[in-house]
Structures are given as C-alpha cells and as structure tokens.
Enzyme design. Structure first.
Site, PDB file in Angstrom:
ATOM      1  N   ASP A  20      -9.731  -7.627 -18.401  1.00  0.00           N
ATOM      2  CA  ASP A  20      -9.807  -8.720 -19.373  1.00  0.00           C
ATOM      3  C   ASP A  20      -8.411  -9.000 -19.933  1.00  0.00           C
ATOM      4  O   ASP A  20      -7.845  -8.182 -20.651  1.00  0.00           O
ATOM      5  CB  ASP A  20     -10.778  -8.327 -20.489  1.00  0.00           C
ATOM      6  CG  ASP A  20     -10.865  -9.359 -21.596  1.00  0.00           C
ATOM      7  OD1 ASP A  20     -10.250 -10.440 -21.473  1.00  0.00           O
ATOM      8  OD2 ASP A  20     -11.553  -9.083 -22.603  1.00  0.00           O
TER       9      ASP A  20
ATOM     10  N   HIS B 190       0.805  -1.227   0.000  1.00  0.00           N
ATOM     11  CA  HIS B 190       0.000   0.000   0.000  1.00  0.00           C
ATOM     12  C   HIS B 190       0.841   1.281   0.000  1.00  0.00           C
ATOM     13  O   HIS B 190       0.286   2.376  -0.082  1.00  0.00           O
ATOM     14  CB  HIS B 190      -0.904   0.008   1.239  1.00  0.00           C
ATOM     15  CG  HIS B 190      -2.258   0.617   1.014  1.00  0.00           C
ATOM     16  ND1 HIS B 190      -2.448   1.753   0.276  1.00  0.00           N
ATOM     17  CD2 HIS B 190      -3.485   0.242   1.442  1.00  0.00           C
ATOM     18  CE1 HIS B 190      -3.733   2.061   0.267  1.00  0.00           C
ATOM     19  NE2 HIS B 190      -4.379   1.163   0.964  1.00  0.00           N
TER      20      HIS B 190
END
Length: 436
Positions: free
Chosen positions: A374, A153
């Site tokens: 995708d 993070h």
C-alpha cells in the site's frame, strides 16, 4: 489500448552509500542465480480527491529514500562475486494509458501486460551494465495507477522484492502522513556470511537458454474458494490426510499439465518433475533475520515416473510434501559448509532425471505479502506477472497468486499445443476457469 512513455529518468539514493559499504559480496546462491528479471505489476484505483500528478513526486522521493537503505540495488554488478555500490541508481519511467483502469480490468489481455513493465524479462545486455531494478508508473485516464517493476534475480528473490516494495510503500505512506509501521530494515550481511561466494563459481553465469523456435503462451486460470476446497478434499490420502492449499493445487496442476503434454506426445518420456522454489528464511535454526536479502531459497523437486501415478492426487501430494520437507533446518545448515554445498551441487548435477525429465517450475506468491503493498492509496485491486512469450525463457513456469475470498489465480506458461490440450480437459475446466 495505447500506452505512451512520457518520461524516463534515473533515481539515485537520497544519501550516498558510505565507503565501507561500497562493495557488496554475493552469496554462492546469488552466484548460481539465473540472469533474468522478475516482473511484477500492481494496479491501484484512483486516490480519493487526488490527482496522480500530485503524489508521483512523493513516490519518486520515497523510492530514492528506499534505495539509500537497499543500496546494492542502486549499484552495478562488478563480476560474479560482487556489486559495486556506486549509487548509479535505478530506471524510473512514467507513462499514460488512454483507457480507464476499470475498463482495462474488465478484459486484461495477458499479451498486453508487458506494456506496463519498464523492460523485457530477458537480460541481453552485459551483466556489468544491467540496471538491477526498473520501475514504470502508468497513469490511467481515470486517475488509476499501474506500478510495474523488474528486479534482476542476481540478489533479489521473491521475498527480497517484497521487502523492497513494502519499504518503498511504507516510505510513500509516511510522506502522505499515513502509518508506516510495516517498514522492514533490510539485512545485507546474513546471506554472504552464511553462504559465502565460491571461487569455483567465479565465471559461472547462468544465462537461461532461449530457443526462439518454441511457441509458448501465457494464460491464467481462477480456482475459486469452492474449487480450492474440493481440490483439497480430493487430495486427502493416508500419507497426507490434511494437504495444504499449495500442496493440493500443485498436485492438481501437475496432473493436468502432464496429461496435456501426454495428449500432445504420447510417446514422450513419462517422467516429470514439479519443482517448488522454497523460501528457507524461516526454516533454519535459528531462523534467518527478518529482512534478509538475497536468493535465500532452495529447489524442491518432486518426481513422478509412471503415467498412472498422475491419476491419484494423494500420490502427487505426498511426493510434493516429501520434496518440500527436505528443505529444513538440516539442509539449510548443510548449505553453509563446503561439504554440504558440494554434495547438494553434485546430487543435482548427477541426477539423470533432473537433466532429461519434463520440468515444471512453481513459485507460490500466496501469503507472500504482495497483495498488501500500500503506497498510501489502498491495497492493489490486482497484481500479476508478465512473461515474454516470444522465447522459451519462461516455458513451464507456474505461479500461484492470492485471489479474493480464498481463491487462487494460477498463471502458466506452456507450449502452445499443450495449453490447447489443457483447455480441452473438461475435468480441469470443472475447477479452473480460464481468464483472458
């Protein structure tokens, strides 16, 4: 279910990072960011007429090409000021499961999801040794695929993770001869230039306190489109006549988790905060460039002090909206000045409620784009997080994820007793369907 690791290697950038980019400077928002990993898992069905072993080399090559663009993620953190962009690379693992994907998805036990991730979400190693991004690709017996990722993070928030994953997916699609127009070029200059690192934060490392004595559980609940519509309708009020989906669902969840906590401990502090992480990239004037990388979000704490207030959804919606509205062009501009930074820093540090109140941390993935990632064999049929429940690290964490046909899947990590109370709440269960 059995998952066996079959290989592990380091993937390095496809081209060396130029000398003038070898040091990446943090923003002060990165300096303040907690030292933990953000987990995300994508599940994809088998690609028609292809075997996973045929396209996994292309996936690795695309990852290498993406790291050349997102070069700081292939480096190692030097200190709380900078990353040494030394091209050491990221961890890439492959694994196989003995189940077909569809069989697993019939009853995906949340406690098993961590096995699709390449590491724990806690960062127990020295920060200078931490790998900033790790990937595990798991092949199901049927040819389906799970891609589990963990991003440190320190410079990667949710939007940054999306930019990286979308770029990686676009590169993989291009290798398959598919359209790659969705590729976004990362911007590593905006965050450190607008929000420069602070000397006072040089030694500030936010290692999240972990209490192994607290028992927490992670569960998910489905709010279908009809439930979402009704929740929005009931949340209407004079101050907010047309609440958003996020506002209405937040108020609904806030009410019921607080009532569950009150049932467990009726003598406890009634003050609570529902804190949204708000991406402010589009809220500045001018907006930050598309593809801006870093922890470019602000916390928006909504506070409630009386147990009676939780019974009125419109009151909670109004509090949530007011909190989120404060993350605006003025607040983004103020953060760019030393005076504005100190004012914001001191306001949080001096707020007694922020220190003592029960806090719920909400992140919305709705419309963030994860459901569109995708790699060349279609959109994921399911995405999810996975949190370590053996510690208190993610206690009171709440995530909203898009579901089909306008529904929302809500993930929560709560104290075991409070989760039990929530699952006895018939008003909550009238709208929220528990999933395993």
């Amino acid at each position: 279910m059995k998952i066996e690791i079959t290989s592990s290697e380091t993937i390095q950038p496809s081209a060396p990072t130029p000398d003038h980019l070898r040091s990446y400077r943090f923003s002060f928002l990165d300096q303040l960011s907690p030292v933990l990993y953000g987990p995300l898992i994508f599940f994809y069905p088998k690609m028609d007429g292809d075997d996973p072993s045929h396209f996994l080399p292309r996936l690795k090559q695309a990852l290498s090409e993406t790291l050349a663009k997102f070069y700081p993620l292939a480096g190692r953190i030097k200190d709380n000021f900078s990353v040494d962009c030394n091209d050491e690379g990221v961890l890439y693992m492959e694994a196989r499961s003995d189940l077909p994907l569809q069989e697993f998805l019939k009853d995906p036990r949340v406690e098993s999801l961590g096995r699709f991730l390449p590491r724990k979400t806690t960062c127990e190693e020295p920060l200078t040794e931490a790998i900033q991004a790790t990937v595990q690709v798991t092949k199901f017996e049927c040819g389906g695929i799970a891609i589990g990722t963990c991003f440190l993070h320190k410079i990667v928030d949710g939007a940054s993770a999306y930019y990286f994953l979308n770029s990686w997916a676009a590169s993989a699609r291009s290798a398959l001869g598919h359209d790659a127009k969705a590729m976004v070029s990362p911007d590593f200059t905006t965050a450190p230039s607008l929000f420069p690192a602070k000397d006072m934060l040089a030694s500030h490392m936010t290692y999240v306190r972990i209490d192994p004595g607290i028992v927490v559980v992670m569960k998910r609940f489905l709010l279908d489109a009809s439930a979402v519509s009704t929740i929005k309708e009931r949340a209407r009020g004079k101050n907010v006549p047309n609440p958003s989906r996020v506002e209405a669902i937040s108020a609904f969840i806030w009410k019921h988790v607080v009532l569950a906590a009150h049932e467990v401990n009726s003598s406890g502090d009634k003050t609570s905060m529902f804190i949204h992480s708000v991406n402010f990239r589009s809220r500045g004037i001018p907006p930050l460039p598309q593809g801006s990388i870093g922890n470019l979000y602000s916390l928006a704490p909504a506070q409630c002090d009386q147990i009676e207030e939780y019974e009125e959804p419109s009151v909670l919606v109004s509090k949530i909206r007011e909190a989120i509205k404060k993350v605006n062009a003025d607040s983004v501009k103020a953060l760019q000045t030393e005076e504005g930074f100190m004012k914001n820093f001191k306001a949080l540090a001096s707020n007694p409620a922020f220190k003592s109140a029960k806090k719920y941390w909400c992140t919305s993935w709705l419309r963030l784009g994860f459901t569109e990632v995708d790699f060349g064999w279609g959109k994921p049929i399911w995405i999810c997080p996975s949190f370590d429940t053996k510690t208190s690290l993610h206690k009171n964490q709440i995530i909203f994820i898009d579901e089909e046909n306008g529904g929302v899947e809500v993930w929560m990590v709560l104290d075991q007793r409070e989760m039990d109370a929530l699952e006895r709440d018939q008003e909550f269960l009238a709208f929220a369907t528990p999933r395993s």
